[in-house]
Design a protein around this motif. Structure first.
Motif, PDB file in Angstrom:
ATOM      1  N   ASP A  24      -8.244  -1.753  -5.500  1.00  0.00           N
ATOM      2  CA  ASP A  24      -8.550  -1.255  -4.681  1.00  0.00           C
ATOM      3  C   ASP A  24      -8.067   0.528  -5.305  1.00  0.00           C
ATOM      4  O   ASP A  24      -7.949   0.655  -6.235  1.00  0.00           O
ATOM      5  CB  ASP A  24      -7.494  -1.056  -3.741  1.00  0.00           C
ATOM      6  CG  ASP A  24      -7.398  -2.399  -2.741  1.00  0.00           C
ATOM      7  OD1 ASP A  24      -8.819  -2.403  -2.417  1.00  0.00           O
ATOM      8  OD2 ASP A  24      -6.617  -3.011  -2.277  1.00  0.00           O
ATOM      9  N   TRP A  48      -5.190   4.776  -1.706  1.00  0.00           N
ATOM     10  CA  TRP A  48      -3.887   4.153  -1.623  1.00  0.00           C
ATOM     11  C   TRP A  48      -2.098   4.698  -1.390  1.00  0.00           C
ATOM     12  O   TRP A  48      -1.920   5.069  -0.157  1.00  0.00           O
ATOM     13  CB  TRP A  48      -3.477   2.365  -1.608  1.00  0.00           C
ATOM     14  CG  TRP A  48      -4.273   1.563  -0.952  1.00  0.00           C
ATOM     15  CD1 TRP A  48      -5.434   1.374  -1.115  1.00  0.00           C
ATOM     16  CD2 TRP A  48      -3.997   0.907   0.065  1.00  0.00           C
ATOM     17  NE1 TRP A  48      -6.352   0.320  -0.874  1.00  0.00           N
ATOM     18  CE2 TRP A  48      -5.222   0.207   0.292  1.00  0.00           C
ATOM     19  CE3 TRP A  48      -3.397   0.684   1.021  1.00  0.00           C
ATOM     20  CZ2 TRP A  48      -5.486  -0.562   1.006  1.00  0.00           C
ATOM     21  CZ3 TRP A  48      -3.046  -0.120   1.541  1.00  0.00           C
ATOM     22  CH2 TRP A  48      -4.489  -0.814   1.730  1.00  0.00           C
ATOM     23  N   ARG A  62      -4.168   6.399   2.865  1.00  0.00           N
ATOM     24  CA  ARG A  62      -3.457   4.644   3.573  1.00  0.00           C
ATOM     25  C   ARG A  62      -2.186   4.440   3.501  1.00  0.00           C
ATOM     26  O   ARG A  62      -1.214   4.346   4.717  1.00  0.00           O
ATOM     27  CB  ARG A  62      -4.237   3.870   2.927  1.00  0.00           C
ATOM     28  CG  ARG A  62      -5.409   3.750   2.965  1.00  0.00           C
ATOM     29  CD  ARG A  62      -6.370   2.298   3.103  1.00  0.00           C
ATOM     30  NE  ARG A  62      -8.013   2.158   2.373  1.00  0.00           N
ATOM     31  CZ  ARG A  62      -8.453   1.492   2.803  1.00  0.00           C
ATOM     32  NH1 ARG A  62      -8.199   0.214   2.302  1.00  0.00           N
ATOM     33  NH2 ARG A  62      -9.694   1.538   2.583  1.00  0.00           N
ATOM     34  N   ILE A  63      -1.152   4.188   2.839  1.00  0.00           N
ATOM     35  CA  ILE A  63      -0.193   3.845   2.569  1.00  0.00           C
ATOM     36  C   ILE A  63       0.817   5.476   3.282  1.00  0.00           C
ATOM     37  O   ILE A  63       1.873   4.602   4.513  1.00  0.00           O
ATOM     38  CB  ILE A  63       1.114   3.450   1.168  1.00  0.00           C
ATOM     39  CG1 ILE A  63       0.100   2.086   0.958  1.00  0.00           C
ATOM     40  CG2 ILE A  63       2.463   4.117   1.397  1.00  0.00           C
ATOM     41  CD1 ILE A  63       0.705   2.395  -0.754  1.00  0.00           C
ATOM     42  N   ALA A 115       1.437  -1.278  -4.726  1.00  0.00           N
ATOM     43  CA  ALA A 115       0.282  -0.675  -4.917  1.00  0.00           C
ATOM     44  C   ALA A 115       0.199  -0.521  -6.181  1.00  0.00           C
ATOM     45  O   ALA A 115      -0.620  -0.902  -6.697  1.00  0.00           O
ATOM     46  CB  ALA A 115      -0.093   1.101  -4.158  1.00  0.00           C
TER      47      ALA A 115
END
Length: 167
Positions: free
Chosen positions: A62, A67, A71-72, A154
């Motif tokens: 990804d 992220w 996203r996080i 991540a």
């Protein structure tokens, strides 16, 4: 995010104030959150530094920046902390960690992870997050820990995907 915003709105309309939602006390929240966040960051650094441990990390292809920067923090931390540590901890603190664990059933299934293991682990994390929220009086403390826990994972997954052992 819409779920959390809606829940915060309903809580506010029902008379729950910003203090009860953990939306105040930023300084203690920052102090407690920063201290707690050191644990997953140091843990990830140890895993990354030891090849035998790093090889055990599931690689992810990804986009790391997406992220870690979107996203996080927005899709996960902001939503979940407002919902679980803000609204649910104010209304039903004993149930918040359990609901947090159950919230992760679908992601566990989608990832092919153990549902029972995921629910257990995220319920335990919810207990820690709720304790931090109660101790600091702020959702900022668990939000920081939640962010750095997920972001560290991540980064490790990205490192695992790019390490020579992963190829």
């Amino acid at each position: 995010m819409a779920d959390a915003s809606f829940a915060v709105g309903i809580a506010a309309v029902s008379g729950t104030n910003a203090e009860q939602l953990g939306l105040r006390n930023a300084v203690p929240g920052l102090k407690w959150g920063a201290a707690a966040s050191a644990i997953p960051v140091l843990g990830a650094a140890v895993v990354a530094a030891i090849p035998a441990l790093r090889r055990r990390v599931r690689p992810a292809e990804d986009d790391l920046a997406e992220w870690v920067l979107f996203r996080i923090p927005v899709g996960t931390v902001l939503t979940e902390e407002l919902l679980f540590r803000g609204v649910l901890d104010a209304a039903a603190p004993a149930l918040s960690p359990i609901f947090f664990g159950l919230w992760h059933v679908h992601p566990a299934r989608a990832a092919g992870d153990s549902v029972i293991g995921t629910v257990f682990a995220t319920t335990a994390a919810g207990l820690v997050f709720s304790w931090l929220r109660a101790r600091s009086g702020s959702v900022l403390a668990p939000a920081l820990l939640h962010y750095f826990l997920n972001a560290s994972g991540a980064v490790l997954a990205s490192l695992a995907a790019t390490s020579p052992a992963a190829r």
